[in-house]
Design an enzyme around this catalytic site. Structure first.
Site, mmCIF file in Angstrom:
data_model
loop_
_atom_site.group_PDB
_atom_site.id
_atom_site.type_symbol
_atom_site.label_atom_id
_atom_site.label_comp_id
_atom_site.label_asym_id
_atom_site.label_seq_id
_atom_site.Cartn_x
_atom_site.Cartn_y
_atom_site.Cartn_z
ATOM 1 N N TYR A 243 -12.178 -14.752 3.407
ATOM 2 C CA TYR A 243 -11.141 -13.749 3.645
ATOM 3 C C TYR A 243 -10.661 -13.799 5.085
ATOM 4 O O TYR A 243 -11.479 -13.784 6.008
ATOM 5 C CB TYR A 243 -11.705 -12.359 3.326
ATOM 6 N N TYR B 207 -2.871 -12.308 3.185
ATOM 7 C CA TYR B 207 -2.566 -12.101 1.767
ATOM 8 C C TYR B 207 -1.423 -12.985 1.273
ATOM 9 O O TYR B 207 -1.637 -13.938 0.527
ATOM 10 C CB TYR B 207 -2.232 -10.616 1.510
ATOM 11 N N LYS C 288 0.823 -1.209 0.000
ATOM 12 C CA LYS C 288 0.000 0.000 0.000
ATOM 13 C C LYS C 288 0.860 1.262 0.000
ATOM 14 O O LYS C 288 0.404 2.325 -0.410
ATOM 15 C CB LYS C 288 -0.948 0.010 1.199
#
Length: 331
Positions: free
Chosen positions: A262, A288, A49
Site C-alpha cells: 500500500y 489509489y 469519500k
C-alpha cells in the site's frame, strides 16, 4: 432503491461529469475509455469519500455529535475530507493515522498531511501499522466523553453500509448520465481499497439490473481477501436497502498492480499518472487511482477489452497526495 429515506448532507450539488479520454484511448489503441470525475466532488480537494460522508455526517449530526473521529494512512484522502466536512459543519475532528509503511509519518510532510494542519485538525494520533484502529478511535471517543463532548466514529474510508450508500447513489447517477448521453457501457473499473466505493457501485448496479461488469483494482490486499471484504460489505449495504442477495460471482478485485504494498510507488503507477496528465490533463493520485489506472492500462494492452468497447474508469480523487510523491513523479 429509495435513497431519499436516508438522511443526507449535500456536499456536491451536481452530478460529476463523465468525459471521454480521447488521447489515452488513441494512445492505447483498444477500447474507448471514459472517466467519471469523482475527483470533482465537493469538500476540500474532492474525492470519493465526499459521497460517503454525506450520509455519515448526517448520521453524526442526528446523534448530536460535536466531533468526528476517523482513521487512515499518513496521506489519507479520507481523513482530509472528513476534516473538511467537520469544518463545514462547525464540528471538531480528531484523526488516527496508521503508519502502514514503517516510519512514513512526518509532521512536516506535504500533501494531505499539510492540509490536516491547514484545515485545523484538533489532534493527530499516530500508530504503527497493524495496530487496533478501532480501539484507538474508541479511546479518543472515551476521552471526549470524559470532557462532556460527543464523538462520532467514522470507519476507515467511510466504508460501512451507511457510507457505501454514497456509491449506490453514484451508480444511479452514472446510469442516468449514460442514458442521457447515449453511452452504453461495456465495463466499469474502479480502485478497490477500504471496499466502500467498490461495494456501493456493485450494489447500485445490481439493484438497477444494469448488467455492466465491474472490476476493482486492488491497492492493498491480495485478491481473495479483498473480494471477500467487498462481497461482505456489498451484502450489508444491500440488506440496509432491503435488497436480496448480492452474487459472489459479481465481485472481481484484481491484485496484480499493488506492487510491494500500500502506497509504495510502482513503475506502472508512475506511467499512469504521467500519461493521464500529459495526454488528457487529468491528475490521478499515487496511492489509489494511479495504481488502478495502471491496472486498466495493462488490461487494455493485454487485449482484455475489445476494440471499440466502452470502458468507464471511476476517478476517486486524491490529487493532493501527489505533492508528497514529487521526487518519484518528476522523472
Amino acid at each position: 432503491m429509495h435513497l431519499a429515506r436516508f438522511p443526507r448532507r449535500v456536499y456536491t450539488p451536481h452530478a460529476t461529469p463523465i468525459e471521454k479520454l480521447t488521447h489515452l484511448s488513441a494512445h492505447l489503441g483498444g477500447p474507448d475509455l471514459y472517466i467519471k470525475r469523482d475527483d470533482l466532488t465537493g469538500l476540500t480537494g474532492g474525492g470519493n469519500k465526499t459521497r460517503k460522508l454525506e450520509f455519515l455526517v448526517a448520521d453524526a449530526l442526528a446523534q448530536g455529535a460535536d466531533t468526528l473521529i476517523t482513521v487512515g494512512a499518513v496521506q489519507s484522502n479520507h481523513c482530509r475530507l472528513t476534516l473538511a466536512a467537520a469544518v463545514k459543519e462547525g464540528l471538531k475532528c480528531r484523526l488516527v493515522l496508521e503508519q502502514r509503511v514503517p516510519g512514513s509519518y512526518r509532521e512536516d510532510a506535504s500533501g494531505n498531511n499539510f492540509l490536516f494542519q491547514l484545515l485545523g485538525v484538533e489532534s493527530v494520533t499516530v500508530v504503527d501499522g497493524g495496530s487496533d484502529l478501532n480501539a484507538a478511535m474508541q479511546a479518543i471517543q472515551d476521552d471526549l466523553a470524559r470532557e462532556g463532548r460527543k464523538g462520532y466514529i467514522i470507519p476507515g474510508g467511510g466504508s460501512n453500509a451507511l457510507g457505501a450508500l454514497g456509491y449506490v447513489a453514484c451508480a444511479e447517477e452514472l446510469l442516468a448520465q449514460t442514458y442521457a448521453q447515449g453511452l452504453p457501457l461495456d465495463h466499469i473499473v474502479c480502485a478497490s481499497g477500504s471496499a466502500g466505493t467498490h461495494a456501493g457501485l456493485l450494489v447500485g448496479l445490481h439493484g438497477n439490473n444494469a448488467q455492466i461488469p465491474l472490476t476493482g483494482i486492488n491497492v492493498r490486499r491480495v485478491r481473495d481477501v479483498q473480494e471477500g471484504n467487498v462481497h461482505a460489505l456489498a451484502q450489508q449495504t444491500a440488506d440496509l436497502l432491503g435488497l436480496g442477495a448480492v452474487p459472489r460471482g459479481a465481485v472481481t478485485a484484481l491484485d496484480e498492480w499493488v506492487g510491494e504494498g500500500y502506497s509504495i510507488p510502482t513503475p506502472g503507477m508512475v506511467e499512469a499518472v504521467q500519461l493521464l496528465a500529459r495526454l488528457d490533463g487529468i491528475l490521478l493520485d499515487p496511492v489509489y487511482t494511479g495504481k488502478a489506472m495502471a491496472g486498466l492500462i495493462d488490461l487494455v494492452r493485454r487485449g482484455h477489452f475489445g476494440r471499440g468497447q466502452k470502458v468507464l474508469f471511476v476517478h476517486t480523487g486524491g490529487a493532493p497526495a501527489l505533492y508528497a510523491y514529487e521526487d518519484v513523479l518528476r522523472a
